[in-house]
Motif scaffolding. Structure first.
Motif, mmCIF file in Angstrom:
data_model
loop_
_atom_site.group_PDB
_atom_site.id
_atom_site.type_symbol
_atom_site.label_atom_id
_atom_site.label_comp_id
_atom_site.label_asym_id
_atom_site.label_seq_id
_atom_site.Cartn_x
_atom_site.Cartn_y
_atom_site.Cartn_z
ATOM 1 N N SER A 111 -55.541 35.186 47.498
ATOM 2 C CA SER A 111 -54.959 34.754 46.147
ATOM 3 C C SER A 111 -55.039 35.734 45.191
ATOM 4 O O SER A 111 -54.578 35.609 44.088
ATOM 5 N N LEU A 112 -55.920 36.681 45.435
ATOM 6 C CA LEU A 112 -56.122 37.991 44.271
ATOM 7 C C LEU A 112 -54.899 38.891 44.718
ATOM 8 O O LEU A 112 -54.300 39.500 43.997
ATOM 9 N N ARG A 113 -54.919 39.139 46.037
ATOM 10 C CA ARG A 113 -53.998 40.212 46.769
ATOM 11 C C ARG A 113 -52.570 40.020 46.374
ATOM 12 O O ARG A 113 -51.591 40.978 46.017
ATOM 13 N N LYS A 114 -52.243 38.751 46.166
ATOM 14 C CA LYS A 114 -50.643 38.462 46.156
ATOM 15 C C LYS A 114 -50.094 38.571 44.811
ATOM 16 O O LYS A 114 -48.895 38.261 44.394
ATOM 17 N N GLU A 115 -50.932 38.710 43.558
ATOM 18 C CA GLU A 115 -50.572 39.371 42.507
ATOM 19 C C GLU A 115 -49.944 40.764 42.315
ATOM 20 O O GLU A 115 -50.581 41.760 42.980
ATOM 21 N N THR A 116 -48.793 40.802 42.121
ATOM 22 C CA THR A 116 -48.275 42.211 41.831
ATOM 23 C C THR A 116 -47.622 42.444 40.300
ATOM 24 O O THR A 116 -47.717 41.582 39.577
ATOM 25 N N ASP A 117 -47.347 43.840 40.047
ATOM 26 C CA ASP A 117 -46.671 44.037 38.814
ATOM 27 C C ASP A 117 -45.436 44.340 38.774
ATOM 28 O O ASP A 117 -44.793 44.886 37.790
ATOM 29 N N THR A 163 -38.038 43.869 34.653
ATOM 30 C CA THR A 163 -37.372 43.268 33.525
ATOM 31 C C THR A 163 -36.497 42.015 33.641
ATOM 32 O O THR A 163 -35.626 42.068 34.601
ATOM 33 N N LEU A 164 -36.850 41.026 32.948
ATOM 34 C CA LEU A 164 -36.110 39.701 33.062
ATOM 35 C C LEU A 164 -35.345 39.489 31.565
ATOM 36 O O LEU A 164 -35.877 40.021 30.652
ATOM 37 N N ALA A 165 -34.302 38.720 31.505
ATOM 38 C CA ALA A 165 -33.683 38.431 30.330
ATOM 39 C C ALA A 165 -33.409 36.861 30.480
ATOM 40 O O ALA A 165 -32.750 36.400 31.276
ATOM 41 N N ILE A 166 -33.893 36.077 29.464
ATOM 42 C CA ILE A 166 -33.553 34.723 29.138
ATOM 43 C C ILE A 166 -32.621 34.438 28.004
ATOM 44 O O ILE A 166 -33.043 34.644 26.880
ATOM 45 N N PRO A 167 -31.340 34.071 28.449
ATOM 46 C CA PRO A 167 -30.404 33.821 27.257
ATOM 47 C C PRO A 167 -30.836 32.575 26.218
ATOM 48 O O PRO A 167 -31.530 31.578 26.953
ATOM 49 N N ASP A 168 -30.556 32.727 25.043
ATOM 50 C CA ASP A 168 -30.928 31.663 24.281
ATOM 51 C C ASP A 168 -29.858 30.557 24.465
ATOM 52 O O ASP A 168 -28.814 30.632 24.984
ATOM 53 N N ALA A 169 -30.174 29.322 23.963
ATOM 54 C CA ALA A 169 -29.416 28.206 24.136
ATOM 55 C C ALA A 169 -29.379 27.032 22.920
ATOM 56 O O ALA A 169 -30.467 27.261 22.314
ATOM 57 N N THR A 170 -28.528 26.323 22.677
ATOM 58 C CA THR A 170 -28.671 25.482 21.441
ATOM 59 C C THR A 170 -29.792 24.464 21.754
ATOM 60 O O THR A 170 -29.962 23.988 23.150
ATOM 61 N N GLY A 171 -30.722 24.690 20.670
ATOM 62 C CA GLY A 171 -31.819 23.651 20.718
ATOM 63 C C GLY A 171 -32.156 23.255 19.318
ATOM 64 O O GLY A 171 -31.105 22.709 18.633
ATOM 65 N N ASN A 172 -33.362 23.055 18.962
ATOM 66 C CA ASN A 172 -33.802 22.335 17.884
ATOM 67 C C ASN A 172 -33.752 23.089 16.655
ATOM 68 O O ASN A 172 -34.033 23.099 15.473
ATOM 69 N N LYS A 173 -33.437 24.546 16.595
ATOM 70 C CA LYS A 173 -33.415 25.670 15.836
ATOM 71 C C LYS A 173 -34.904 25.930 15.378
ATOM 72 O O LYS A 173 -34.861 26.707 14.007
ATOM 73 N N ASN A 207 -46.032 36.961 33.968
ATOM 74 C CA ASN A 207 -46.563 37.102 32.712
ATOM 75 C C ASN A 207 -46.124 38.555 32.351
ATOM 76 O O ASN A 207 -46.339 39.575 33.038
ATOM 77 N N GLY A 208 -46.028 38.855 30.825
ATOM 78 C CA GLY A 208 -45.703 40.207 30.613
ATOM 79 C C GLY A 208 -45.437 40.255 29.261
ATOM 80 O O GLY A 208 -45.507 39.186 28.392
ATOM 81 N N ARG A 209 -45.046 41.482 28.776
ATOM 82 C CA ARG A 209 -44.599 41.894 27.423
ATOM 83 C C ARG A 209 -43.163 41.250 27.150
ATOM 84 O O ARG A 209 -42.572 40.788 28.127
ATOM 85 N N ALA A 210 -43.066 40.945 25.887
ATOM 86 C CA ALA A 210 -41.542 40.454 25.587
ATOM 87 C C ALA A 210 -41.128 40.759 24.193
ATOM 88 O O ALA A 210 -41.944 41.245 23.472
ATOM 89 N N GLU A 259 -45.542 42.438 34.076
ATOM 90 C CA GLU A 259 -46.954 42.844 34.142
ATOM 91 C C GLU A 259 -47.791 42.169 35.360
ATOM 92 O O GLU A 259 -48.284 42.739 35.814
ATOM 93 N N GLN A 260 -47.310 40.815 35.489
ATOM 94 C CA GLN A 260 -48.057 40.170 36.475
ATOM 95 C C GLN A 260 -47.148 39.168 37.096
ATOM 96 O O GLN A 260 -46.378 38.233 36.523
ATOM 97 N N VAL A 261 -46.885 39.169 38.605
ATOM 98 C CA VAL A 261 -46.188 38.076 39.334
ATOM 99 C C VAL A 261 -46.907 37.718 40.029
ATOM 100 O O VAL A 261 -47.779 38.285 40.981
ATOM 101 N N TYR A 262 -47.025 36.202 40.343
ATOM 102 C CA TYR A 262 -47.952 35.366 40.977
ATOM 103 C C TYR A 262 -46.979 34.045 41.562
ATOM 104 O O TYR A 262 -46.933 33.401 40.954
ATOM 105 N N PRO A 263 -46.954 34.045 43.039
ATOM 106 C CA PRO A 263 -46.361 32.950 43.577
ATOM 107 C C PRO A 263 -47.494 32.055 43.638
ATOM 108 O O PRO A 263 -48.518 32.039 44.198
ATOM 109 N N HIS A 264 -47.155 30.713 42.860
ATOM 110 C CA HIS A 264 -48.283 29.619 42.408
ATOM 111 C C HIS A 264 -48.301 28.895 43.600
ATOM 112 O O HIS A 264 -47.449 28.365 44.214
#
Length: 221
Positions: free
Chosen positions: A37-43, A89-99, A129-132, A160-165
């Motif tokens: 459970s510790l080993r499967k965490e990657t960056d 690196t990931l990118a999440i587009p914004d979408a219409t919400g509550n502003k 998890n990571g910087r944004a 910075e951290q990837v972990y299959p839960h």
């Protein structure tokens, strides 16, 4: 029912008085984790992690402001709406919400997020998890999958951290089994909850329901 918020505050302070104060106390109550459970965490994102993100239509984003006030918000779209730009690196587009822009405000203050990817119908989840940062760079936005209309900004995450839960929580909840879902009659409606939160004299459930219907009708605008 009226809730005495002052009494609730006293309850919390009472419980905090003898709460755990350090990791050593916490670890005394639990056995050591399985080494795997510790080993499967990657960056970085493996090919399998990339494929899972490509199947995910729902991600929860955790963030906090500079004062430590935490927030979690869901983001949804077509499967693969979160773009993998490269192995870190990931990118999440914004979408219409509550502003309110709570997540983006938090990122501007602290520069960090935590992500939890889900695939509806499957118990598989992935924590990232990571910087944004918040980007409005046109050449990036044109690469992203729009959720309705073209995004105005994108949340960019440096992994910075990837972990299959572990799937146990979704399995315990039986989250994808309609037979286990709570009956609509046994829970307050969204409009009823909103009405109680707003606490505006003269506002009715019917008016809130109509506003919700209109908001959903225009969810991509």
């Amino acid at each position: 029912m009226t809730i005495d918020t002052g009494a609730s505050g006293l309850l919390f302070e009472s419980l905090r008085a003898d709460a755990l104060t350090g990791p050593e106390q916490l670890r005394e109550l639990y056995p050591q984790p399985n080494p795997n459970s510790l080993r499967k965490e990657t960056d970085h994102l493996t090919e399998e992690a990339r494929a899972l993100i490509g199947c995910s239509s729902l991600v929860f984003i955790g963030s906090a402001d500079a004062g430590g006030r935490a927030d979690v918000t869901p983001r949804g779209g077509p499967a693969g709406f979160v773009s993998v730009l490269d192995g870190r690196t990931l990118a999440i587009p914004d979408a219409t919400g509550n502003k309110r822009l709570d997540t983006m405000h938090n990122v501007l203050e602290t520069g960090h997020v935590g992500l939890l990817f889900l695939v509806p119908g499957r118990p598989t989840t992935l924590r990232v998890n990571g910087r944004a940062c918040v980007s409005a760079r046109p050449e990036l936005l044109t690469r992203l999958t729009p959720v309705g209309k073209p995004p105005v900004t994108a949340l960019v995450v440096q992994v910075e951290q990837v972990y299959p839960h572990c799937p146990k929580s979704l399995m315990r909840a039986d989250a994808w089994n309609p037979e286990q879902w709570v009956s609509p009659d046994a829970q307050p409606t969204s409009a009823e909850v909103t009405l109680a939160q707003l606490n505006l004299p003269g506002l009715t459930v019917d008016q809130v329901e109509e506003a919700e219907r209109e908001s959903l009708r225009l969810r991509y605008e």
